[in-house]
Design an enzyme around this catalytic site. Structure first.
Site, PDB file in Angstrom:
ATOM      1  N   CYS A 292       0.787  -1.242   0.000  1.00  0.00           N
ATOM      2  CA  CYS A 292       0.000   0.000   0.000  1.00  0.00           C
ATOM      3  C   CYS A 292       0.819   1.293   0.000  1.00  0.00           C
ATOM      4  O   CYS A 292       0.583   2.171  -0.826  1.00  0.00           O
ATOM      5  CB  CYS A 292      -0.934   0.016   1.199  1.00  0.00           C
ATOM      6  SG  CYS A 292      -1.990  -1.423   1.236  1.00  0.00           S
TER       7      CYS A 292
HETATM    8  C1  UGA Z   1      -1.204   0.025   5.855  1.00  0.00           C
HETATM    9  C2  UGA Z   1      -1.964   0.942   6.829  1.00  0.00           C
HETATM   10  O1  UGA Z   1      -1.397   0.816   8.131  1.00  0.00           O
HETATM   11  C3  UGA Z   1      -3.447   0.593   6.863  1.00  0.00           C
HETATM   12  O2  UGA Z   1      -4.134   1.518   7.707  1.00  0.00           O
HETATM   13  C4  UGA Z   1      -4.018   0.685   5.439  1.00  0.00           C
HETATM   14  O3  UGA Z   1      -5.381   0.327   5.405  1.00  0.00           O
HETATM   15  C5  UGA Z   1      -3.239  -0.273   4.546  1.00  0.00           C
HETATM   16  O4  UGA Z   1      -1.842   0.102   4.565  1.00  0.00           O
HETATM   17  C6  UGA Z   1      -3.808  -0.152   3.154  1.00  0.00           C
HETATM   18  O5  UGA Z   1      -3.728   0.916   2.555  1.00  0.00           O
HETATM   19  O6  UGA Z   1      -4.458  -1.111   2.699  1.00  0.00           O
HETATM   20  P1  UGA Z   1      -0.184  -2.424   6.031  1.00  0.00           P
HETATM   21  O7  UGA Z   1       0.596  -2.052   4.822  1.00  0.00           O
HETATM   22  O8  UGA Z   1      -0.925  -3.715   6.038  1.00  0.00           O
HETATM   23  O9  UGA Z   1      -1.273  -1.294   6.378  1.00  0.00           O
HETATM   24  O10 UGA Z   1       0.816  -2.513   7.258  1.00  0.00           O
HETATM   25  P2  UGA Z   1       1.420  -1.503   8.333  1.00  0.00           P
HETATM   26  O11 UGA Z   1       1.179  -2.063   9.674  1.00  0.00           O
HETATM   27  O12 UGA Z   1       0.999  -0.122   8.109  1.00  0.00           O
HETATM   28  O13 UGA Z   1       2.975  -1.636   8.037  1.00  0.00           O
HETATM   29  C7  UGA Z   1       3.570  -1.195   6.825  1.00  0.00           C
HETATM   30  C8  UGA Z   1       5.070  -1.308   6.890  1.00  0.00           C
HETATM   31  O14 UGA Z   1       5.614  -0.361   7.788  1.00  0.00           O
HETATM   32  C9  UGA Z   1       5.592  -2.676   7.370  1.00  0.00           C
HETATM   33  O15 UGA Z   1       6.689  -3.045   6.576  1.00  0.00           O
HETATM   34  C10 UGA Z   1       6.026  -2.417   8.791  1.00  0.00           C
HETATM   35  O16 UGA Z   1       7.036  -3.289   9.223  1.00  0.00           O
HETATM   36  C11 UGA Z   1       6.540  -0.987   8.672  1.00  0.00           C
HETATM   37  N1  UGA Z   1       6.560  -0.266   9.950  1.00  0.00           N
HETATM   38  C12 UGA Z   1       5.395  -0.039  10.616  1.00  0.00           C
HETATM   39  C13 UGA Z   1       7.765   0.231  10.431  1.00  0.00           C
HETATM   40  O17 UGA Z   1       8.837   0.054   9.814  1.00  0.00           O
HETATM   41  N2  UGA Z   1       7.760   0.939  11.606  1.00  0.00           N
HETATM   42  C14 UGA Z   1       6.631   1.177  12.299  1.00  0.00           C
HETATM   43  O18 UGA Z   1       6.698   1.863  13.345  1.00  0.00           O
HETATM   44  C15 UGA Z   1       5.414   0.682  11.803  1.00  0.00           C
END
Ligand code: UGA
Length: 402
Positions: free
Chosen positions: A246
């Site tokens: 995303c």
């Molecule tokens: C993201 C959004 O969080 C959702 O709200 C949204 O609905 C979704 O995209 C979408 O557009 O469908 P997602 O990609 O499933 O969700 O996962 P996240 O939990 O946001 O993590 C994304 C990435 O960021 C992962 O690689 C995670 O490891 C990384 N991350 C997350 C970090 O490196 N640091 C953090 O503090 C948090």
């Protein structure tokens, strides 16, 4: 009330089964007959914690024939909107979903839920239907069922009162603030949400790259700034960069539409660039500790985050490719994502995929931790004399930003 959902991919399936769980009569539609067959057997074809139980308990009627939802009060469209090579959105599936509703002369509310750029609903849906809305999703993989039932907000964009009222009724069973707005604003909220979250992580990563040079632990810094309620604690975990299907897609599309309108969005350009470079930082750190050519390098974790088998845009892809290019012998272990990784690229087929984390560590001269799966948190896995570098904070000893 009857609802239909077109597109039973990740978002569609989670949305449909959770709506059934709160008592809505939902029927799902997908062009893929295999998915429909599996749903008849109450089986999930995606890995998302809790989904099998929900399907078993609430059952999702589904069909390949859109006529099955002809009498629904509203239809949510949840088909994929992938990126074209230039970052623009590919609306092929979206347009064909809209057309299928036109073909049956559908009269209820048509409400896209796929992530689509501001103006898309008004260009491709509004002219053809009387009742139109837009309802973005904020489901994060690995916790999507929880996010659906306990959301921070529900955004309802609408053109007409029928759509507003029926959408409010749809979500009656969920306790959350409801934002009622026009369709274009609702579409923008989704992009703004993802762009902000990704930028927040990138700021933490950038701080981490600086603090690493200064011999300061970035987590001590972000834990402290997170206490400022204007900043907030969440999404400040520095590491090898954000992945998933995303963030990159959505920010790239936002940059694209912005350029079309004559504005160069420098912050989002920088966020994309920073995140492109971030995964490879862990290899610089490894290189400073050991020669890479001919060495056995272990990769613990391949998925873009824990609790999913999804490797789309995962930092592990760039890291494994770069290590192979430098002549490393890779041993890898992931509880869920090894199959997807093996099939992603021919050059990943020859990686030694291990049976468990312990075997991966034993076979390696140095280990990089790339996903924070719980199984990797056991300190006994890591012999004191082995090089262990964290791309995701698990132990806090030596990592990409700490
Ligand atoms: C993201 C959004 O969080 C959702 O709200 C949204 O609905 C979704 O995209 C979408 O557009 O469908 P997602 O990609 O499933 O969700 O996962 P996240 O939990 O946001 O993590 C994304 C990435 O960021 C992962 O690689 C995670 O490891 C990384 N991350 C997350 C970090 O490196 N640091 C953090 O503090 C948090």
């Amino acid at each position: 009330m009857k609802a239909g959902i077109i597109g039973l991919g990740y978002v569609g399936l989670i949305t449909a089964i959770n709506l059934r769980a709160i008592g809505i009569d939902v029927t799902g539609i997908d062009v893929d007959a295999k998915k429909i067959e599996l749903l008849k057997e109450k089986k999930s074809y995606i890995y998302e914690p809790g989904t099998d139980n929900l399907l078993e308990r609430y059952n999702l009627p589904a069909s390949t024939d859109v006529k099955a939802i002809a009498d629904a009060d509203l239809v949510l469209i949840t088909v994929g909107t992938p990126s074209n090579d230039d970052g623009s959105q590919n609306l092929t599936y979206f347009i064909s979903a809209v057309k299928s509703l036109q073909d049956i002369n559908y009269k209820g509310a048509v409400v896209p839920r796929s992530t689509i750029l501001p103006g898309t609903t008004d260009s491709y849906v509004t002219p053809y239907f009387e009742h139109v809305g837009y309802n973005p999703e904020f489901l994060a993989e690995g916790r999507a069922n929880e996010d659906f039932i306990h959301p921070d907000k529900i955004v309802i964009g609408y053109k007409d009162e029928y759509t507003r009222d029926i959408m409010k009724k749809l979500y009656e069973g969920i306790k959350a603030p409801i934002i009622e707005t026009d369709i274009k604003t609702a579409e923008m909220i989704k992009y703004a949400n993802n762009a902000f979250l990704a930028s927040k992580i990138s700021i933490a990563n950038e701080l981490g790259n600086i603090t690493k040079k200064l011999n300061i632990d970035v987590y001590k810094v972000t834990d402290a700034i997170g206490l400022d309620s204007r900043i907030g604690k969440k999404f400040l975990n520095a590491g090898i960069g954000w992945g998933g299907s995303c963030f990159k897609k959505d920010i790239s599309a936002l940059v694209q539409i912005s350029r079309i309108h004559g504005y160069e969005p420098e912050i989002f350009n920088a966020v994309l660039k920073q995140n492109d470079l971030q995964p490879l930082k862990i290899i610089d750190i490894l290189r400073a500790r050991t020669e890479i050519k001919g060495k056995n390098i272990g990769l613990l974790g391949l998925s873009f985050k824990p609790e999913t088998d999804d490797i789309r845009d995962a930092p592990s892809i760039k890291i494994a490719s770069a290590l192979l290019d430098e002549g490393a012998i890779i041993h890898a272990y992931d509880p869920r994502a090894m199959n997807n990784f093996k099939n992603y690229d021919d050059k990943f087929k020859n990686i030694d995929y291990c049976e468990n984390a312990k075997q991966c560590v034993e076979r390696s001269d140095a280990v990089l931790i790339l996903t924070e799966w719980n199984a990797f948190k056991d300190d006994r896995l890591y012999p004191a004399d082995k090089i262990i570098i964290e791309g995701r904070r698990i132990r806090g000893k030596e990592g990409v930003c700490w």
